[in-house]
Scaffold this motif. Structure first.
Motif, PDB file in Angstrom:
ATOM      1  N   GLU A  53       0.833  -1.207   0.000  1.00  0.00           N
ATOM      2  CA  GLU A  53       0.000   0.000   0.000  1.00  0.00           C
ATOM      3  C   GLU A  53       0.868   1.257   0.000  1.00  0.00           C
ATOM      4  O   GLU A  53       0.590   2.214  -0.726  1.00  0.00           O
ATOM      5  CB  GLU A  53      -0.957   0.001   1.193  1.00  0.00           C
ATOM      6  CG  GLU A  53      -1.857   1.221   1.236  1.00  0.00           C
ATOM      7  CD  GLU A  53      -2.712   1.408   0.003  1.00  0.00           C
ATOM      8  OE1 GLU A  53      -2.988   2.577  -0.353  1.00  0.00           O
ATOM      9  OE2 GLU A  53      -3.109   0.419  -0.625  1.00  0.00           O
ATOM     10  N   ALA A  54       1.926   1.270   0.802  1.00  0.00           N
ATOM     11  CA  ALA A  54       2.803   2.442   0.857  1.00  0.00           C
ATOM     12  C   ALA A  54       3.485   2.677  -0.487  1.00  0.00           C
ATOM     13  O   ALA A  54       3.574   3.818  -0.961  1.00  0.00           O
ATOM     14  CB  ALA A  54       3.856   2.268   1.957  1.00  0.00           C
ATOM     15  N   VAL A  55       3.936   1.615  -1.112  1.00  0.00           N
ATOM     16  CA  VAL A  55       4.622   1.750  -2.399  1.00  0.00           C
ATOM     17  C   VAL A  55       3.632   2.169  -3.487  1.00  0.00           C
ATOM     18  O   VAL A  55       3.912   3.072  -4.283  1.00  0.00           O
ATOM     19  CB  VAL A  55       5.369   0.448  -2.764  1.00  0.00           C
ATOM     20  CG1 VAL A  55       5.893   0.494  -4.189  1.00  0.00           C
ATOM     21  CG2 VAL A  55       6.510   0.205  -1.771  1.00  0.00           C
ATOM     22  N   HIS A  56       2.461   1.549  -3.517  1.00  0.00           N
ATOM     23  CA  HIS A  56       1.446   1.929  -4.510  1.00  0.00           C
ATOM     24  C   HIS A  56       1.041   3.393  -4.333  1.00  0.00           C
ATOM     25  O   HIS A  56       0.910   4.134  -5.325  1.00  0.00           O
ATOM     26  CB  HIS A  56       0.219   1.027  -4.394  1.00  0.00           C
ATOM     27  CG  HIS A  56       0.369  -0.292  -5.071  1.00  0.00           C
ATOM     28  ND1 HIS A  56      -0.684  -0.934  -5.664  1.00  0.00           N
ATOM     29  CD2 HIS A  56       1.437  -1.102  -5.254  1.00  0.00           C
ATOM     30  CE1 HIS A  56      -0.277  -2.076  -6.181  1.00  0.00           C
ATOM     31  NE2 HIS A  56       1.010  -2.207  -5.934  1.00  0.00           N
ATOM     32  N   THR A  57       0.837   3.806  -3.096  1.00  0.00           N
ATOM     33  CA  THR A  57       0.466   5.198  -2.819  1.00  0.00           C
ATOM     34  C   THR A  57       1.574   6.138  -3.276  1.00  0.00           C
ATOM     35  O   THR A  57       1.303   7.177  -3.889  1.00  0.00           O
ATOM     36  CB  THR A  57       0.165   5.392  -1.320  1.00  0.00           C
ATOM     37  OG1 THR A  57      -0.945   4.555  -0.981  1.00  0.00           O
ATOM     38  CG2 THR A  57      -0.157   6.835  -0.985  1.00  0.00           C
ATOM     39  N   ALA A 100       1.467  11.957 -10.020  1.00  0.00           N
ATOM     40  CA  ALA A 100       0.708  13.206 -10.065  1.00  0.00           C
ATOM     41  C   ALA A 100       1.612  14.420  -9.868  1.00  0.00           C
ATOM     42  O   ALA A 100       1.400  15.465 -10.485  1.00  0.00           O
ATOM     43  CB  ALA A 100      -0.392  13.195  -8.993  1.00  0.00           C
ATOM     44  N   GLU A 101       2.631  14.287  -9.035  1.00  0.00           N
ATOM     45  CA  GLU A 101       3.501  15.423  -8.709  1.00  0.00           C
ATOM     46  C   GLU A 101       4.599  15.672  -9.746  1.00  0.00           C
ATOM     47  O   GLU A 101       4.810  16.810 -10.148  1.00  0.00           O
ATOM     48  CB  GLU A 101       4.159  15.199  -7.341  1.00  0.00           C
ATOM     49  CG  GLU A 101       3.194  15.256  -6.187  1.00  0.00           C
ATOM     50  CD  GLU A 101       3.843  14.816  -4.875  1.00  0.00           C
ATOM     51  OE1 GLU A 101       5.088  14.835  -4.764  1.00  0.00           O
ATOM     52  OE2 GLU A 101       3.086  14.442  -3.961  1.00  0.00           O
ATOM     53  N   VAL A 102       5.328  14.639 -10.104  1.00  0.00           N
ATOM     54  CA  VAL A 102       6.494  14.832 -10.976  1.00  0.00           C
ATOM     55  C   VAL A 102       6.310  14.246 -12.369  1.00  0.00           C
ATOM     56  O   VAL A 102       7.110  14.516 -13.258  1.00  0.00           O
ATOM     57  CB  VAL A 102       7.792  14.249 -10.346  1.00  0.00           C
ATOM     58  CG1 VAL A 102       8.069  14.903  -9.009  1.00  0.00           C
ATOM     59  CG2 VAL A 102       7.740  12.746 -10.222  1.00  0.00           C
ATOM     60  N   GLY A 103       5.292  13.423 -12.554  1.00  0.00           N
ATOM     61  CA  GLY A 103       5.048  12.794 -13.844  1.00  0.00           C
ATOM     62  C   GLY A 103       5.733  11.440 -13.949  1.00  0.00           C
ATOM     63  O   GLY A 103       6.740  11.174 -13.295  1.00  0.00           O
ATOM     64  N   ARG A 104       5.179  10.613 -14.768  1.00  0.00           N
ATOM     65  CA  ARG A 104       5.674   9.250 -14.925  1.00  0.00           C
ATOM     66  C   ARG A 104       7.117   9.184 -15.406  1.00  0.00           C
ATOM     67  O   ARG A 104       7.899   8.364 -14.918  1.00  0.00           O
ATOM     68  CB  ARG A 104       4.751   8.490 -15.871  1.00  0.00           C
ATOM     69  CG  ARG A 104       5.039   7.028 -15.926  1.00  0.00           C
ATOM     70  CD  ARG A 104       4.008   6.331 -16.824  1.00  0.00           C
ATOM     71  NE  ARG A 104       4.295   4.935 -16.929  1.00  0.00           N
ATOM     72  CZ  ARG A 104       5.255   4.423 -17.664  1.00  0.00           C
ATOM     73  NH1 ARG A 104       6.050   5.195 -18.359  1.00  0.00           N
ATOM     74  NH2 ARG A 104       5.456   3.118 -17.703  1.00  0.00           N
ATOM     75  N   MET A 127     -11.758   3.192 -19.586  1.00  0.00           N
ATOM     76  CA  MET A 127     -10.583   2.590 -20.220  1.00  0.00           C
ATOM     77  C   MET A 127     -10.138   3.380 -21.449  1.00  0.00           C
ATOM     78  O   MET A 127      -8.963   3.367 -21.795  1.00  0.00           O
ATOM     79  CB  MET A 127     -10.866   1.143 -20.625  1.00  0.00           C
ATOM     80  CG  MET A 127     -11.177   0.242 -19.483  1.00  0.00           C
ATOM     81  SD  MET A 127      -9.836   0.158 -18.292  1.00  0.00           S
ATOM     82  CE  MET A 127     -10.770  -0.070 -16.813  1.00  0.00           C
ATOM     83  N   GLY A 128     -11.057   4.053 -22.097  1.00  0.00           N
ATOM     84  CA  GLY A 128     -10.718   4.817 -23.290  1.00  0.00           C
ATOM     85  C   GLY A 128     -10.161   6.199 -23.003  1.00  0.00           C
ATOM     86  O   GLY A 128      -9.658   6.867 -23.906  1.00  0.00           O
ATOM     87  N   SER A 129     -10.222   6.624 -21.755  1.00  0.00           N
ATOM     88  CA  SER A 129      -9.660   7.925 -21.399  1.00  0.00           C
ATOM     89  C   SER A 129      -8.135   7.855 -21.477  1.00  0.00           C
ATOM     90  O   SER A 129      -7.554   6.764 -21.410  1.00  0.00           O
ATOM     91  CB  SER A 129     -10.083   8.309 -19.979  1.00  0.00           C
ATOM     92  OG  SER A 129      -9.403   7.491 -19.027  1.00  0.00           O
ATOM     93  N   PRO A 130      -7.467   8.989 -21.609  1.00  0.00           N
ATOM     94  CA  PRO A 130      -5.992   8.947 -21.626  1.00  0.00           C
ATOM     95  C   PRO A 130      -5.403   8.263 -20.391  1.00  0.00           C
ATOM     96  O   PRO A 130      -4.453   7.484 -20.507  1.00  0.00           O
ATOM     97  CB  PRO A 130      -5.605  10.425 -21.682  1.00  0.00           C
ATOM     98  CG  PRO A 130      -6.761  11.094 -22.364  1.00  0.00           C
ATOM     99  CD  PRO A 130      -7.974  10.341 -21.875  1.00  0.00           C
ATOM    100  N   ILE A 131      -5.979   8.494 -19.236  1.00  0.00           N
ATOM    101  CA  ILE A 131      -5.479   7.846 -18.017  1.00  0.00           C
ATOM    102  C   ILE A 131      -5.736   6.343 -18.073  1.00  0.00           C
ATOM    103  O   ILE A 131      -4.868   5.535 -17.734  1.00  0.00           O
ATOM    104  CB  ILE A 131      -6.116   8.472 -16.761  1.00  0.00           C
ATOM    105  CG1 ILE A 131      -5.609   9.896 -16.586  1.00  0.00           C
ATOM    106  CG2 ILE A 131      -5.848   7.636 -15.518  1.00  0.00           C
ATOM    107  CD1 ILE A 131      -6.327  10.691 -15.524  1.00  0.00           C
ATOM    108  N   GLY A 132      -6.918   5.961 -18.506  1.00  0.00           N
ATOM    109  CA  GLY A 132      -7.242   4.534 -18.616  1.00  0.00           C
ATOM    110  C   GLY A 132      -6.318   3.817 -19.579  1.00  0.00           C
ATOM    111  O   GLY A 132      -5.824   2.725 -19.291  1.00  0.00           O
ATOM    112  N   ARG A 133      -6.068   4.438 -20.738  1.00  0.00           N
ATOM    113  CA  ARG A 133      -5.155   3.821 -21.714  1.00  0.00           C
ATOM    114  C   ARG A 133      -3.741   3.731 -21.159  1.00  0.00           C
ATOM    115  O   ARG A 133      -3.036   2.749 -21.392  1.00  0.00           O
ATOM    116  CB  ARG A 133      -5.192   4.581 -23.039  1.00  0.00           C
ATOM    117  CG  ARG A 133      -6.493   4.356 -23.789  1.00  0.00           C
ATOM    118  CD  ARG A 133      -6.451   4.744 -25.254  1.00  0.00           C
ATOM    119  NE  ARG A 133      -5.764   5.964 -25.573  1.00  0.00           N
ATOM    120  CZ  ARG A 133      -6.320   7.169 -25.638  1.00  0.00           C
ATOM    121  NH1 ARG A 133      -7.604   7.316 -25.394  1.00  0.00           N
ATOM    122  NH2 ARG A 133      -5.615   8.218 -25.959  1.00  0.00           N
TER     123      ARG A 133
END
Length: 190
Positions: A18-22, A29-33, A98-104
Motif C-alpha cells: 500500500e505504501a509503495v502503490h500510494t 501526479a507530482e512529478v510525472g511518470r 478505459m478509453g480515457s488517456p489515463i485509462g489507456r
C-alpha cells in the motif's frame, strides 16, 4: 527475471504494498511518470530500494502492478432492472474509463510490465466477474442471458481493440451498438 507481486497480501507485506502503490500514484501526479525512479518511490514509501527490487523486479513491473490494482473494479455493476440496461450501462462506463488517456496509460502499464501475461489475465478476470454479476442478476429475474464468453468476445474484445489500437470512435453509442448486437444474436438463436 520476472517478479510476481503478491495478490492482496496481509500484515507487513500489505502495508509495504500500500505504501509503495500510494507513493507511485502521488509521485506520478507530482512529478510525472517519466521522472519516476525506484529510489524516488522507495524514499516516498519509506522502504529501501532493494525492497522494491526484491518484490517487483524493476520499475516497469511495479508500475504494472499499480496499474492492475487501479483497474480492479471497486464496486459491482449498477443494477438498472434489466439485462439490456445493465449491459449498456456497464459497457458505457467501461469504454469511458478505459478509453480515457489515463485509462489507456494504465492499460499500457499493466501490459508492459507483464512478460508472462498474468496481469492481462487478471484484467480479463475483472471484466468477466463484472459481466457475470450482470448476467446472474438478469437470470435471477428470469431473463434469457448470453454466456460470459459471448459478452467478452462480442462486447469487451472489440472495445479493448479500439481502446488500444484505434481510439477514434470510442463513444457510448459504439458500446451500446456492441451490446445490442450480442443481445440481438441471443434473440436470433431462439
Amino acid at each position: 527475471m520476472s517478479r510476481k507481486p503478491m495478490v492482496r497480501p496481509g500484515g507487513r507485506s500489505a502495508r509495504v504494498q500500500e505504501a509503495v502503490h500510494t507513493a507511485v500514484r502521488e509521485l506520478q501526479a507530482e512529478v510525472g511518470r517519466p521522472e519516476l525512479t525506484v529510489p524516488l518511490v522507495a524514499a516516498r514509501a519509506g522502504v529501501t530500494p532493494s525492497t522494491i527490487y526484491r518484490r517487483w523486479g524493476d520499475l516497469q513491473e511495479l508500475l504494472s502492478d499499480v496499474a492492475v490494482e487501479h483497474l480492479r473494479p471497486d464496486a459491482p455493476p449498477q443494477d438498472h432492472g434489466d439485462l439490456s440496461a445493465d449491459l449498456r450501462s456497464w459497457s458505457e462506463q467501461f469504454i469511458e474509463e478505459m478509453g480515457s488517456p489515463i485509462g489507456r496509460a494504465y492499460l499500457r502499464d499493466a501490459l508492459l510490465g507483464d512478460p508472462d501475461g498474468d496481469n492481462a489475465a487478471r484484467c480479463s478476470a475483472y471484466a468477466a466477474e463484472q459481466i457475470d454479476v450482470v448476467l446472474a442478476r438478469a437470470a435471477e429475474r428470469g431473463e434469457e442471458v448470453p454466456d460470459v464468453e459471448s459478452v467478452l468476445d462480442r462486447v469487451v474484445a472489440p472495445m479493448m481493440y479500439r481502446i488500444l489500437f484505434r481510439p477514434g470512435g470510442l463513444t457510448t453509442a459504439y458500446a451500446r451498438r456492441l451490446v445490442q448486437e450480442v443481445l440481438d444474436s441471443l434473440d436470433a438463436s431462439r
